[in-house]
Enzyme design. Structure first.
Site, short mmCIF file in Angstrom:
data_model
loop_
_atom_site.label_atom_id
_atom_site.label_comp_id
_atom_site.label_asym_id
_atom_site.label_seq_id
_atom_site.Cartn_x
_atom_site.Cartn_y
_atom_site.Cartn_z
N ALA A 57 0.87 -1.17 0.00
CA ALA A 57 0.00 0.00 0.00
C ALA A 57 0.91 1.23 0.00
CB ALA A 57 -0.90 -0.02 1.23
N GLY B 89 0.69 -4.96 1.02
CA GLY B 89 -0.52 -5.03 0.20
C GLY B 89 -0.27 -5.69 -1.15
C1 HXC Z 1 5.03 4.44 -1.10
C2 HXC Z 1 6.92 3.50 -1.99
C3 HXC Z 1 6.58 2.25 -1.46
C4 HXC Z 1 5.35 2.15 -0.72
C5 HXC Z 1 8.42 2.04 -2.51
N1 HXC Z 1 8.08 3.32 -2.63
N2 HXC Z 1 7.54 1.36 -1.80
N3 HXC Z 1 6.15 4.57 -1.81
N4 HXC Z 1 4.63 3.27 -0.57
N5 HXC Z 1 4.93 1.00 -0.21
C6 HXC Z 1 8.79 4.39 -3.34
C7 HXC Z 1 9.99 4.84 -2.55
O1 HXC Z 1 9.61 5.77 -1.57
C8 HXC Z 1 10.82 5.48 -3.65
O2 HXC Z 1 10.31 6.75 -3.96
C9 HXC Z 1 10.54 4.58 -4.84
O3 HXC Z 1 9.33 3.90 -4.54
C10 HXC Z 1 11.61 3.52 -5.05
O4 HXC Z 1 11.79 2.82 -3.84
P1 HXC Z 1 13.23 2.62 -3.15
O5 HXC Z 1 12.97 2.32 -1.72
O6 HXC Z 1 14.13 3.74 -3.46
O7 HXC Z 1 13.72 1.30 -3.91
P2 HXC Z 1 14.72 0.18 -3.38
O8 HXC Z 1 15.86 0.79 -2.62
O9 HXC Z 1 14.99 -0.67 -4.56
O10 HXC Z 1 13.88 -0.66 -2.29
C11 HXC Z 1 12.77 -1.40 -2.71
C12 HXC Z 1 11.95 -1.82 -1.48
C13 HXC Z 1 11.58 -0.56 -0.65
C14 HXC Z 1 12.71 -2.82 -0.62
C15 HXC Z 1 10.68 -2.53 -2.01
O11 HXC Z 1 11.03 0.42 -1.52
C16 HXC Z 1 10.59 -0.82 0.45
O12 HXC Z 1 10.93 -1.35 1.52
N6 HXC Z 1 9.36 -0.38 0.27
C17 HXC Z 1 8.30 -0.46 1.26
C18 HXC Z 1 7.80 -1.85 1.40
C19 HXC Z 1 6.71 -1.94 2.47
O13 HXC Z 1 6.94 -1.62 3.66
N7 HXC Z 1 5.51 -2.37 2.08
C20 HXC Z 1 4.38 -2.49 2.98
C21 HXC Z 1 3.60 -1.22 2.97
S1 HXC Z 1 2.33 -1.25 4.17
P3 HXC Z 1 11.27 8.05 -4.08
O14 HXC Z 1 10.29 9.15 -4.29
O15 HXC Z 1 12.04 8.13 -2.82
O16 HXC Z 1 12.10 7.74 -5.28
C22 HXC Z 1 1.11 -2.10 3.44
C23 HXC Z 1 -0.11 -2.21 4.27
C24 HXC Z 1 -1.17 -3.00 3.59
O17 HXC Z 1 1.19 -2.56 2.37
C25 HXC Z 1 -2.42 -2.88 4.37
C26 HXC Z 1 -3.66 -2.97 3.57
C27 HXC Z 1 -3.66 -2.23 2.32
#
Ligand code: HXC
Length: 258
Positions: free
Chosen positions: A65, A109
């Site tokens: 998400a 998500g």
């Molecule tokens: C918003 C996100 C995002 C997310 C990545 N981005 N994941 N933005 N929400 N979930 C954005 C980053 O901020 C960044 O933007 C760009 O995408 C590229 O990501 P990087 O982190 O720079 O890439 P990388 O270093 O390759 O790392 C990849 C990654 C990391 C390991 C997947 O992005 C990550 O840990 N993302 C979050 C994963 C996460 O926690 N997911 C769960 C979310 S909570 P900028 O602008 O900085 O370039 C959830 C709740 C669900 O899903 C509940 C019900 C819906």
């Protein structure tokens, strides 16, 4: 049809919906999920479509998400908006088979979206995880329930409590995915599977999906009874006569979806 965060196409009788928000690794913001729901409803109603593939890019199916969109939200806001109910449940309401073609990250998500689909095909670079715990929350789109049913309690707890990722091989061993293929072939493989399903009797396919899903909702005795009733019902279709005649006559069946 005017989508900004997804791209849709059909390949034969298989619809392909590509999550297309590369700057955010396909983070599933409200707009993206609204577009996905609209596309899925449209393809479900389109009689030229027999199966639907949901995919992302080679780097990310979806990284979860949208954290930046969720960041400032309050309890009353998420409660009254029924976050995530309204926008996400469209995925589970599709009658036709939905295949997730997952390459790269399927986190939070994103993993939950894949698990809402009927079948997951993984690219060999796929990474599945429920990292919500690192954000001070828990999965909210069915992750604690669907992951546990898919991989069992110990591994689900391992994933949900630590937030670690599992690779494609582990996901296959754990029965989270049905098969692993080279990352570049994951969409082609899913479309091929969709085409194979498209050649079958649509009433039988929809019934089969409904019956398997019933296994997640009821007792064994009730599920078996449900299966027998819908099994009986298929004898009312022309396709059952065609399928069995074709076998007896040593020819290919020509199903007409009635
Ligand atoms: C918003 C996100 C995002 C997310 C990545 N981005 N994941 N933005 N929400 N979930 C954005 C980053 O901020 C960044 O933007 C760009 O995408 C590229 O990501 P990087 O982190 O720079 O890439 P990388 O270093 O390759 O790392 C990849 C990654 C990391 C390991 C997947 O992005 C990550 O840990 N993302 C979050 C994963 C996460 O926690 N997911 C769960 C979310 S909570 P900028 O602008 O900085 O370039 C959830 C709740 C669900 O899903 C509940 C019900 C819906």
């Amino acid at each position: 049809a005017g989508y900004e965060m997804i791209a849709t196409e059909t390949q034969g009788r298989v619809a392909v919906v590509r999550l297309n928000r590369p700057k955010a690794l396909n983070a599933l913001c409200d707009q993206l999920m609204g577009e996905l729901g609209q596309a899925l409803r449209g393809f479900d109603e389109d009689s030229n479509v027999a199966a639907i593939v949901i995919t992302g890019s080679e780097k990310a199916f979806a990284a979860g998400a949208d954290i930046k969109e969720m960041q400032g939200r309050t309890y009353p806001a998420v409660y009254l908006d029924d976050f995530i109910g309204k926008r996400w449940e469209a995925v589970t309401q599709v009658q036709k088979p939905v295949i997730a073609a997952v390459a790269g990250y399927a986190l939070g998500g994103g993993c939950e979206l894949a698990m809402m689909c009927d079948i997951i095909i993984a690219g060999d670079n796929a990474r599945f995880g429920q990292p919500e715990i690192n954000l001070g929350i828990i999965p909210g789109a069915g992750g604690t329930q669907r992951l546990t049913r898919a991989v069992g309690k110990s591994k689900a707890m391992d994933m949900v409590l630590t937030g670690r990722m599992m690779d494609a091989q582990e996901a296959e061993r754990a029965n989270l995915v049905s098969r692993v293929v080279p990352a570049g072939e994951v969409v082609a493989e899913a479309v091929k599977m969709g085409e194979a399903i498209a050649a079958l009797s649509a009433p039988a396919v929809a019934t089969a999906k409904e019956a398997v899903n019933r296994a997640f909702e009821t007792t064994l005795a009730e599920g078996v009874k449900f299966e027998r009733r819908v099994f009986h019902a298929l004898f009312a279709t022309e396709d059952q006569k065609e399928g069995m005649s074709a076998f007896a006559e040593k020819r290919k069946p020509a199903f007409r979806n009635r």
